[in-house]
Design an enzyme around this catalytic site. Structure first.
Site, PDB file in Angstrom:
ATOM      1  N   HIS A  44      52.583 113.450 135.598  1.00  0.00           N
ATOM      2  CA  HIS A  44      53.178 114.151 134.448  1.00  0.00           C
ATOM      3  C   HIS A  44      54.650 114.329 134.791  1.00  0.00           C
ATOM      4  CE1 HIS A  44      54.007 117.117 131.315  1.00  0.00           C
ATOM      5  NE2 HIS A  44      54.578 117.856 132.255  1.00  0.00           N
ATOM      6  N   CYS A 118      53.487 111.974 127.945  1.00  0.00           N
ATOM      7  CA  CYS A 118      54.588 112.827 128.392  1.00  0.00           C
ATOM      8  C   CYS A 118      55.701 112.020 129.058  1.00  0.00           C
ATOM      9  CB  CYS A 118      54.060 113.878 129.365  1.00  0.00           C
ATOM     10  SG  CYS A 118      53.204 113.180 130.814  1.00  0.00           S
TER      11      CYS A 118
END
Length: 216
Positions: A44, A118
């Site tokens: 992430h 993301c």
């Protein structure tokens, strides 16, 4: 591959509009400790600007999925490193307008692990701000998945920030009128929800707020 945590963003308000753009990378799984050195992992990432970090996560509504929080503190993920991407001259007020405009392009219900995750968001944001892309290894999973998409279930989506209070309220507003339907569909959705939660982080106490998109 990665960069050691070095020059990070200056505190909010320092030097006016001058600020550094930093990519903060997190591990989604402990397996990254082994696969990272081979150029592969599940990560992430968030972009840090003017002392705040901005990320993109999934929810079930056609509204902004862009959120902000204190740098290097995204809930449920293990912070790995920070990578300086460049210096920009953009006052906080101007950046706020900019990020609200970007938020209108990243609705939570459009999040997809392979095609719009993301890391796609941080790569887009980094390029708009600095003209540079994030390191390729950060989002290598998505590129591999795009080539082998037939092997991956459509339901495999990371629901990073799905259960935030703002969206609970939206769901509760319509709960009474649709209770019978939701009860009927509960069993059918259990399997899909389980798939979505495969890569979901464990929540902890961190102040996280969604960016309200600019009205057009």
């Amino acid at each position: 591959m990665g960069a050691e945590e070095g020059k990070l963003s200056k505190p909010r308000g320092e030097d006016g509009g001058e600020t550094q753009v930093v990519l903060n990378v997190y591990d989604l799984t402990p397996l990254n400790q082994y696969t990272y050195w081979f150029g592969f992992g599940i990560f992430h990432s968030g972009i840090e600007v003017h002392g705040m970090e901005y990320g993109f996560g999934a929810h079930d509504f056609p509204a902004s999925g862009v959120f902000e929080l204190e740098p290097r503190s995204c809930p449920g993920f293990l912070y790995r490193c920070s990578i300086p991407l460049g210096q920009i001259s953009m006052p906080p007020s101007e950046f706020r307008t900019f990020i609200e405009n970007v938020a209108s392009e990243y609705h939570g219900d459009t999040y997809h692990l392979i095609t719009k995750n993301c890391n796609h968001f941080t790569d887009d944001l980094a390029f708009r701000l600095t003209g540079k892309h994030i390191p390729r290894w950060v989002n290598r999973l998505a590129r591999v998945g795009a080539l082998c998409s037939c092997l991956l279930p459509e339901s495999l989506q990371v629901t990073t920030v799905k259960h935030m209070p703002e969206y609970h309220e939206s769901v509760e507003d319509g709960a009474d009128s649709s209770s019978a339907d939701s009860h009927h569909g509960h069993a059918e959705s259990d399997d899909a929800d389980q798939d979505k939660l495969l890569l979901s982080p464990v929540r902890r106490s961190v102040e996280l707020a969604f960016i309200k998109e600019q009205q057009r």
